[in-house]
Design an enzyme around this catalytic site. Structure first.
Site, PDB file in Angstrom:
ATOM      1  N   ASP A  25       0.845  -1.197   0.000  1.00 23.54           N
ATOM      2  CA  ASP A  25       0.000   0.000   0.000  1.00 23.54           C
ATOM      3  C   ASP A  25       0.883   1.250   0.000  1.00 23.54           C
ATOM      4  O   ASP A  25       0.394   2.373  -0.017  1.00 23.54           O
ATOM      5  CB  ASP A  25      -1.004  -0.001   1.163  1.00 23.54           C
ATOM      6  CG  ASP A  25      -0.333   0.007   2.523  1.00 23.54           C
ATOM      7  OD1 ASP A  25       0.906  -0.083   2.592  1.00 23.54           O
ATOM      8  OD2 ASP A  25      -1.062   0.107   3.544  1.00 23.54           O
ATOM      9  N   SER A  26       2.212   1.041  -0.043  1.00 23.91           N
ATOM     10  CA  SER A  26       3.125   2.153  -0.311  1.00 23.91           C
ATOM     11  C   SER A  26       2.789   2.769  -1.666  1.00 23.91           C
ATOM     12  O   SER A  26       3.259   3.879  -1.975  1.00 23.91           O
ATOM     13  CB  SER A  26       4.584   1.676  -0.290  1.00 23.91           C
ATOM     14  OG  SER A  26       4.758   0.529  -1.091  1.00 23.91           O
ATOM     15  N   ASP A  68      -0.888  -6.188  -0.042  1.00 21.70           N
ATOM     16  CA  ASP A  68      -1.166  -5.492   1.209  1.00 21.70           C
ATOM     17  C   ASP A  68      -2.666  -5.291   1.377  1.00 21.70           C
ATOM     18  O   ASP A  68      -3.350  -4.931   0.414  1.00 21.70           O
ATOM     19  CB  ASP A  68      -0.518  -4.101   1.174  1.00 21.70           C
ATOM     20  CG  ASP A  68       0.586  -3.951   2.198  1.00 21.70           C
ATOM     21  OD1 ASP A  68       0.576  -4.692   3.202  1.00 21.70           O
ATOM     22  OD2 ASP A  68       1.455  -3.086   1.994  1.00 21.70           O
ATOM     23  N   LYS A 125      -0.959  -9.294   3.236  1.00 22.73           N
ATOM     24  CA  LYS A 125      -0.176  -8.790   4.364  1.00 22.73           C
ATOM     25  C   LYS A 125      -1.023  -7.814   5.169  1.00 22.73           C
ATOM     26  O   LYS A 125      -1.721  -6.975   4.593  1.00 22.73           O
ATOM     27  CB  LYS A 125       1.108  -8.106   3.880  1.00 22.73           C
ATOM     28  CG  LYS A 125       1.922  -7.489   5.019  1.00 22.73           C
ATOM     29  CD  LYS A 125       3.321  -7.088   4.591  1.00 22.73           C
ATOM     30  CE  LYS A 125       3.407  -5.759   3.910  1.00 22.73           C
ATOM     31  NZ  LYS A 125       2.925  -4.604   4.689  1.00 22.73           N
ATOM     32  N   GLU A 161      -0.922  -5.197   8.739  1.00 24.01           N
ATOM     33  CA  GLU A 161      -0.025  -4.518   9.678  1.00 24.01           C
ATOM     34  C   GLU A 161      -0.499  -4.690  11.115  1.00 24.01           C
ATOM     35  O   GLU A 161      -1.695  -4.662  11.393  1.00 24.01           O
ATOM     36  CB  GLU A 161       0.027  -3.020   9.353  1.00 24.01           C
ATOM     37  CG  GLU A 161       0.753  -2.720   8.071  1.00 24.01           C
ATOM     38  CD  GLU A 161       0.923  -1.228   7.814  1.00 24.01           C
ATOM     39  OE1 GLU A 161       0.612  -0.408   8.703  1.00 24.01           O
ATOM     40  OE2 GLU A 161       1.374  -0.891   6.703  1.00 24.01           O
ATOM     41  N   GLU A 209       9.840  -3.756  10.231  1.00 24.34           N
ATOM     42  CA  GLU A 209      10.193  -2.465   9.631  1.00 24.34           C
ATOM     43  C   GLU A 209      10.766  -1.506  10.657  1.00 24.34           C
ATOM     44  O   GLU A 209      10.157  -1.279  11.725  1.00 24.34           O
ATOM     45  CB  GLU A 209       8.955  -1.843   8.947  1.00 24.34           C
ATOM     46  CG  GLU A 209       9.274  -0.485   8.329  1.00 24.34           C
ATOM     47  CD  GLU A 209       8.266   0.021   7.314  1.00 24.34           C
ATOM     48  OE1 GLU A 209       7.327  -0.731   6.967  1.00 24.34           O
ATOM     49  OE2 GLU A 209       8.427   1.167   6.866  1.00 24.34           O
TER      50      GLU A 209
HETATM   51  O1  KIV Z   1       3.615  -1.034   1.621  1.00 26.61           O
HETATM   52  C1  KIV Z   1       4.790  -1.432   1.565  1.00 26.61           C
HETATM   53  O2  KIV Z   1       5.519  -1.234   0.590  1.00 26.61           O
HETATM   54  C2  KIV Z   1       5.304  -2.149   2.716  1.00 26.61           C
HETATM   55  C3  KIV Z   1       6.779  -2.399   2.777  1.00 26.61           C
HETATM   56  C4  KIV Z   1       7.475  -1.161   3.174  1.00 26.61           C
HETATM   57  C5  KIV Z   1       7.116  -3.531   3.662  1.00 26.61           C
HETATM   58  O3  KIV Z   1       4.562  -2.494   3.579  1.00 26.61           O
END
Ligand code: KIV
Length: 296
Positions: free
Chosen positions: A54-55, A93, A123, A125, A192
């Site tokens: 989600d970056s 994510d 994934k 968080e 992280e």
């Molecule tokens: O969203 C993302 O790119 C991430 C990485 C920084 C692990 O969660």
């Protein structure tokens, strides 16, 4: 072509392959990607896991945070990425708001990422309440990667984008969270922005692979954000990033050259244009040279 010349098609990695890499102390390579061409390049380079992070909220959608990223946006990015890789495992994510409200919502959205967008795993968080969401998703048959330390979706609560686990208490809390994530069924955990010593302790406390980003060399693998790694992040990068190329500068150079060629007429040249068979060209020229139709 003889049999020996024929390359075996790459075999899609599975969870036991990732677990086996940790067991053999073979570093696991993960990188983010948000579109098909990038995913293809990552796969061809032999990257083991591609994270549709989600970056994307900051790299591709050019916002200032990952929080506004929606499920619909993650579905589009994930679909684009998962169409390409043949070997790499694709992890999507779960965006902010897609799993916090309830376990049912978490399971339903994880299913969408796998079923509609083709992700191999998702994934989430955090630990705490996220643990029940993770077990629900795992029970539904979907592999889950955990993520602790600096969790950007809750950066405000954590006091900003800063390293975590820098006191003995905070470090022990992170170790407990990692153990809880493993118990909940995570097949791997992203660590992280935390001291290398803490990541080392966590890696020793769990049996699943740890994937570090700003967490030192003792993790089972590393992940970097595509735009940071390749020099496409205009505002600079965190200290834990190693930039391997300056693609941004190469793109800017190429675009300036293109603009210059268009403006000076240097592009397109003859080889960039289509011709016509001689007979047809002649016919067209004769027609244009002939008498003009009279106006009625
Ligand atoms: O969203 C993302 O790119 C991430 C990485 C920084 C692990 O969660």
């Amino acid at each position: 072509m003889s049999d020996s010349d024929r390359l075996d098609p790459p075999v899609k990695l599975r969870l036991p392959d990732i677990a086996g890499m940790r067991a053999r102390h073979q570093p696991i390579v993960m990188v983010t990607a948000y579109d098909a061409p990038s995913a293809r390049l990552a796969d061809q380079a032999g990257v083991d896991m591609i994270l549709v992070g989600d970056s994307a909220g900051t790299t591709v959608l050019v916002g200032t945070s990952t929080v506004p990223v929606s499920m619909d946006e993650m579905l589009v990015f994930t679909r684009a990425v998962s169409r390409s890789p043949t070997r790499a495992l694709v992890v999507a994510d779960m965006p902010f708001g897609s799993y916090q409200p309830s376990e049912d919502l978490a399971v339903a959205n994880a299913i969408r990422l796998v079923k509609e967008a083709g992700a191999d795993a998702v994934k989430l968080e955090g630990a705490g309440r996220t643990i029940t969401r993770i077990s629900g998703i795992v029970e539904a048959g979907i592999p889950v990667m955990g993520h602790i330390g600096l969790t950007p979706q809750s950066a405000t609560l954590l006091g900003g984008y800063r390293a975590q686990g820098r006191t003995a208490d905070a470090a022990e809390r992170l170790v407990r969270e990692a153990v809880a994530l493993e118990r909940a069924g995570c097949f791997a955990i992203v660590l992280e922005a935390m001291p290398a010593l803490v990541a080392e302790r966590i890696t020793g406390a769990v049996t699943v692979p740890t994937i570090g980003i700003g967490a030192g060399a003792a993790c089972s693998g590393q992940v970097l954000v595509w735009h940071d790694l390749l020099g496409l992040s205009p505002g600079g990068v965190p200290r834990f990033v190693k930039q391997y190329a300056d693609i941004g500068a190469a793109i800017a150079h190429a675009l300036r050259a293109y603009a210059e060629d268009v403006r000076t007429g240097a592009f397109p040249e003859a080889q960039h244009t289509y011709g016509m068979p001689d007979a047809e060209r002649q016919k067209l020229e004769e027609r244009s040279a002939g008498p003009k139709p009279t106006a009625r």
